[in-house]
Write a protein that holds these residues in place. Sequence first.
Motif, PDB file in Angstrom:
ATOM      1  N   TRP A 111     -87.416  10.758  25.764  1.00 20.08           N
ATOM      2  CA  TRP A 111     -87.746  11.202  24.398  1.00 20.08           C
ATOM      3  C   TRP A 111     -89.040  12.007  24.505  1.00 20.08           C
ATOM      4  O   TRP A 111     -90.035  11.507  25.008  1.00 20.08           O
TER       5      TRP A 111
ATOM      6  N   LYS B  42     -83.397   3.145  19.508  1.00 19.62           N
ATOM      7  CA  LYS B  42     -83.089   3.821  18.250  1.00 19.62           C
ATOM      8  C   LYS B  42     -81.639   4.285  18.357  1.00 19.62           C
ATOM      9  O   LYS B  42     -81.266   4.884  19.360  1.00 19.62           O
ATOM     10  N   ASN B  43     -80.847   4.000  17.355  1.00 12.51           N
ATOM     11  CA  ASN B  43     -79.423   4.394  17.368  1.00 12.51           C
ATOM     12  C   ASN B  43     -78.723   3.991  18.669  1.00 12.51           C
ATOM     13  O   ASN B  43     -78.077   4.823  19.311  1.00 12.51           O
TER      14      ASN B  43
ATOM     15  N   CYS C  90     -84.930   4.699  24.143  1.00 15.31           N
ATOM     16  CA  CYS C  90     -85.716   5.933  24.196  1.00 15.31           C
ATOM     17  C   CYS C  90     -86.975   5.708  25.024  1.00 15.31           C
ATOM     18  O   CYS C  90     -87.733   4.775  24.763  1.00 15.31           O
TER      19      CYS C  90
ATOM     20  N   GLU D 289     -87.162  -0.515   9.199  1.00 23.02           N
ATOM     21  CA  GLU D 289     -86.805   0.254  10.392  1.00 23.02           C
ATOM     22  C   GLU D 289     -88.046   0.572  11.230  1.00 23.02           C
ATOM     23  O   GLU D 289     -88.020   0.525  12.450  1.00 23.02           O
TER      24      GLU D 289
ATOM     25  N   LYS E  12     -89.346  -2.565  13.008  1.00 20.05           N
ATOM     26  CA  LYS E  12     -88.552  -2.880  14.201  1.00 20.05           C
ATOM     27  C   LYS E  12     -89.049  -2.078  15.399  1.00 20.05           C
ATOM     28  O   LYS E  12     -89.021  -2.535  16.531  1.00 20.05           O
ATOM     29  N   LEU E  13     -89.480  -0.848  15.120  1.00 22.60           N
ATOM     30  CA  LEU E  13     -89.940   0.022  16.212  1.00 22.60           C
ATOM     31  C   LEU E  13     -91.430  -0.154  16.509  1.00 22.60           C
ATOM     32  O   LEU E  13     -92.031   0.642  17.229  1.00 22.60           O
TER      33      LEU E  13
ATOM     34  N   LEU F 282     -91.799   9.405  14.868  1.00 20.71           N
ATOM     35  CA  LEU F 282     -90.723   8.478  14.508  1.00 20.71           C
ATOM     36  C   LEU F 282     -90.668   8.274  13.001  1.00 20.71           C
ATOM     37  O   LEU F 282     -89.589   8.196  12.404  1.00 20.71           O
TER      38      LEU F 282
ATOM     39  N   GLU G 247     -89.044  11.211  11.346  1.00 17.14           N
ATOM     40  CA  GLU G 247     -87.604  11.221  11.614  1.00 17.14           C
ATOM     41  C   GLU G 247     -86.886  10.166  10.765  1.00 17.14           C
ATOM     42  O   GLU G 247     -85.861  10.433  10.137  1.00 17.14           O
ATOM     43  N   LEU G 248     -87.476   8.965  10.734  1.00 17.19           N
ATOM     44  CA  LEU G 248     -86.825   7.891   9.989  1.00 17.19           C
ATOM     45  C   LEU G 248     -86.865   8.138   8.482  1.00 17.19           C
ATOM     46  O   LEU G 248     -85.950   7.751   7.764  1.00 17.19           O
TER      47      LEU G 248
END
Length: 713
Positions: free
Chosen positions: A66, A143-144, A148, A262, A265-266, A300, A303-304
């Motif tokens: 990434w 992620k998804n 990454c 979300e 979580k990251l 991130l 993006e989210l």
Amino acid sequence: MNTPELFGSMVFGDAAMQSRLPLETYQALKKTIARGSHLELDVANVVAKAMKDWALEKGATHFSHWFQPMTGVTAEKHESFISPATNDSHDTQNEGKAIMAFSGKALVKGEPDASAFPSGGLRATFEARGYTAWDPTSYAFIKNNTLCIPTAFCSYAGDALDKKTPLLRSVQAINKQAMRILKLLKNTSDTAAAGKAVRVTVGAEQEYFLIDKQMYLKRPDLIYCGRTLFGAKPPKGQELEDHYFGAIKPRVSAFMQELNQELWKLGVFSKIEHNEAAPAQHELAPVFSSVNIAADHNQLTMELMKTVADKHGLTCLLHEKPFEGVNGSSKHINWSLSTDKGVNLFEPGETPFDNAQFLLFLVAVIKAADKHQDLLRMSAASAGNDLRLGENEAPPSIISVFLGDELTDILTAIENGEEYQGREKVLMEIGVTALPHFPKDINDRNRTSPFAFTGNKFEFRTPGSSASVADSCTVMNTIVADTLCGFADTLEKSGNSNKDLEKLIKTAIKEHKRIIFNGNNYSPAWEFTAEERGLLNLKTAVDALPCMIKKENIELFKRHGVFSESELHARYEVMLEHYCKIMHIEALTMLDLMKKEVIPAVVAYQNDLVKLIKNKKICEDNVSCPVFGFLLEQKLLIKLSGLSDLLLEDLEKLEENTNRIKGGDLKAKAEYYRTQIAGGMDRLRKTADEIESMTGRRYWGLPLYGEILYSVN
Ligand code: ADP
Ligand code: MG
């Protein structure tokens, strides 16, 4: 899962490493993270296996390096863990079967086919591949269903092709210079411990707009350009100031909740959320972290914001100025320095020693900001931000530093060797006197400043909402590193460091105080005052970008190992080219919308007015009804006909100018876009907006500003 359990659950962070790696591997990795030392392949193999097992347990099927190419957004190329179970044709038992594999080599190095990323000529086509290298200082995450791995992206010759590499280099530079200072200061007093390292801490407040997706889909300008190119002001904008900090509407609240989940979580410490000044505008602020992580996390977050909004039937706009006439969106970059022991170097302390340290670092930033106004402005330069700066509650293009009256008075007292006339009268002698305590909140009242000292950190407010944190931070780190380097050079040679320290601080204040401005940066008078003070006013990206390749700036970046000369030239080209492309797309979109939407609307309306006049005439002639009024339709028709002619004239001119652009000198091309194309678009918009405000709603196909801005409940 409760929130503490959820937090970081998709990150291969310290806890996961500690529990899943053999002790010696964990220690080797920690050493690499802390010191940037080389990671042996056998260690990488062990880490890769643990990482893969962890990722598979979490449902991941792919991995990806990434990275952050010079496009300013992130890039990823997914590769499945899946591999043939055997390469041995005699191994009939495992033939045709699959295993999940991930090697240390795949973890530490990737070779994306990256020829389509901008390189500014750094990569000849025969060596087009470039490579990505694992940055272990930023944790891997899922992620998804994809593991990454944060990476730096370089050419085969080792030139940086991304935003992370120079940022990491600038972190090293400021660490080196700040440590020199701390070591010197430590000798002046035994109360302090210099610590092992200085890190840059950053918290990036992110502003954004949230609108209904159906509205978005009906506006090609939003789809292609991320901003509206037309739109008359609605009767109500932000003048009632009822949106700022207002109650959050249910749909927005649901979006924020999911976004937080979300992000948590990251491992992104999303902390504060509120409505911003413009209708449909909001803000998210995380808890600060070290700059490399803050930059990754901000990417991130952006993006989210987009993907989560989409799930809620919403669209998140990160453009700096999606709507004219209301506030644009910024990214406030809160920046500070702290030791590895967590001591904030911009925190005024309790003791005279702490204050000498505080003052030295404070004046280093003031000096750096004044000396390198051009680079600070450049670091926030983009076509989108040009539309925001100097408009509706955004700082102007002039860089200045806000300190607050109290701190400014203290610096003035120091400069003049006078008593400080604050609450307690004290003679300001560095290294002897404790600074008077100034309440922090006093320092945060001025929201108009582009670069404000806010108690124990600086807040850089010039960057636009879509900017990469890395760009501004690379510049801030480097210019402050350079100033600290100058200070350290002086102090290291000094026979009387206390006296020289005082002299150094005094001189810096005297020479650079012109950059300090505590007044209203939005007021037109400031522009004149700033000019009198000799401050730069680089109004647009085209004015600001060339400073990247000024001789002294190339030398500066080279001196601290942040950019090579060729990297700077490449970046300059990429930025200018990007600017031109954005402007070109906007011009084409505008022309297209004119022809497909605006002209048909105004023609249809005029046609109805003509028909009405004709019908009235027929009635007048045929029915024995003597007097008909024609005033309304005639007046409207005359006005609209005039505006339509003007519209066509402006449209043809813009089309001609846009088609005329060919290759050639990039700077001249950008200049042409800035003057001819942007100017032509402004004229066209003015006419179109006037037509819109006079045209019946049912003739107008595009959603109006009012409808878009108030579309979410
Ligand atoms: P504001 O008045 O600008 O909203 P906050 O106190 O809410 O101020 O802080 C804004 C941002 O500054 C947050 O992201 C916060 O984490 C960050 N911040 C606070 N302290 C520091 C620091 N020492 N270094 C970097 N960022 C910081
Ligand atoms: Mg702020």
